[in-house]
Design an enzyme around this catalytic site. Sequence first.
Site, PDB file in Angstrom:
ATOM      1  N   ARG A 180       7.806   2.126   0.222  1.00 31.24           N
ATOM      2  CA  ARG A 180       7.865   1.009  -0.734  1.00 31.24           C
ATOM      3  C   ARG A 180       8.685   1.477  -1.927  1.00 31.24           C
ATOM      4  O   ARG A 180       8.249   2.367  -2.662  1.00 31.24           O
ATOM      5  CB  ARG A 180       6.437   0.631  -1.135  1.00 31.24           C
ATOM      6  CG  ARG A 180       6.347  -0.564  -2.057  1.00 31.24           C
ATOM      7  CD  ARG A 180       4.887  -0.856  -2.422  1.00 31.24           C
ATOM      8  NE  ARG A 180       4.796  -2.005  -3.284  1.00 31.24           N
ATOM      9  CZ  ARG A 180       5.009  -1.977  -4.598  1.00 31.24           C
ATOM     10  NH1 ARG A 180       5.294  -0.853  -5.203  1.00 31.24           N
ATOM     11  NH2 ARG A 180       4.921  -3.078  -5.309  1.00 31.24           N
TER      12      ARG A 180
ATOM     13  N   LYS B 159       7.476   6.472  -9.975  1.00 31.03           N
ATOM     14  CA  LYS B 159       6.155   6.609 -10.614  1.00 31.03           C
ATOM     15  C   LYS B 159       6.115   7.780 -11.600  1.00 31.03           C
ATOM     16  O   LYS B 159       6.881   8.729 -11.480  1.00 31.03           O
ATOM     17  CB  LYS B 159       5.073   6.727  -9.540  1.00 31.03           C
ATOM     18  CG  LYS B 159       4.837   5.357  -8.887  1.00 31.03           C
ATOM     19  CD  LYS B 159       3.624   5.287  -8.025  1.00 31.03           C
ATOM     20  CE  LYS B 159       3.459   3.836  -7.567  1.00 31.03           C
ATOM     21  NZ  LYS B 159       2.592   3.722  -6.405  1.00 31.03           N
TER      22      LYS B 159
END
Length: 290
Positions: free
Chosen positions: A259, A223
Amino acid sequence: MIWRCRDLTFDLSDRVLVMGILNVTPDSFSDGGRYLEPRPAIARGLELLDEGADLLDLGAESTRPSSVPVPAGEQWRRLEPVLRGLREARPDAVLSLDARVADVAERGLALGAHVVNDVSALADAAMAGVVARAGAGLVLMHMRGTPETMQQDTTYGDVTAEVAMFLRTRAAAARAAGVAEECLAFDPGIGFGKSAGGSTELLARLPELRALGRPVLVGASRKSFLARLTGDEGPPADRVPASLAAAAIAVYDGAAILRVHDVAATVRVVKLALAARRARRTGHSSANVE
Ligand code: HH2
């Protein structure tokens, strides 16, 4: 701490599940367009399982900042052949649906998926009933607003307290619709309406979320907040080292599910971080190595 997903029961008190990301989308921020066709998507899913993923998270809609919703029919057109292909190739694979639309979740559960990963935490009023009827696992994630609007205001008084309050409230709504407590997992929503500082603080204060009593899922993989901290200016794949560091911190701080895009490397990181977490708890190392 038990996490129940239909006929499967995971004891996550001393175990971490690695959830491999499979985005069947043209526009996901890291792997958009690579797995839009069924054949490469199924091959990628099998590759992630072979690398050691405990479960796969299949998404047909990007939720990156400013993304717009994909109609349910189109999501299902993307997902169905991939779900069927994976079920056929690996009947034992544990599959999660990254879906915020109840209709998509219901169809995926009918094909044997075990988990609904709802980044909107039940924005679709029909979702909780669908999950409850299947006895599926349900990930409730914190997000402020929608992916279209979530980065407009990323200021919080106390981000961790606000996230914890939100998750408690959404869990109550899930239970009221018949979802069993043991089926719930919580996710702070790293990068979803958070500044880089907010995402980092949530990682650091994960024990407060774990104290809510449900398994905590962390999705920090590749991210952009990582790039803001490290100064990496390249593509998301350049963020792998920082992603692995975030995975280590998350596990050490009590995460139960990660995840991730990079399964093989994360599986190794989890082994170390989990051994350190155990050693902190017991005061000595349980690793049987010289
Ligand atoms: N992050 C993304 C998507 N789904 N689900 C949960 N529970 N937690 C997360 O942090 C999370 C999530 C975004 O990552 P990705 O799927 O790689 O990208 P995109 O949304 O662009 O498809």
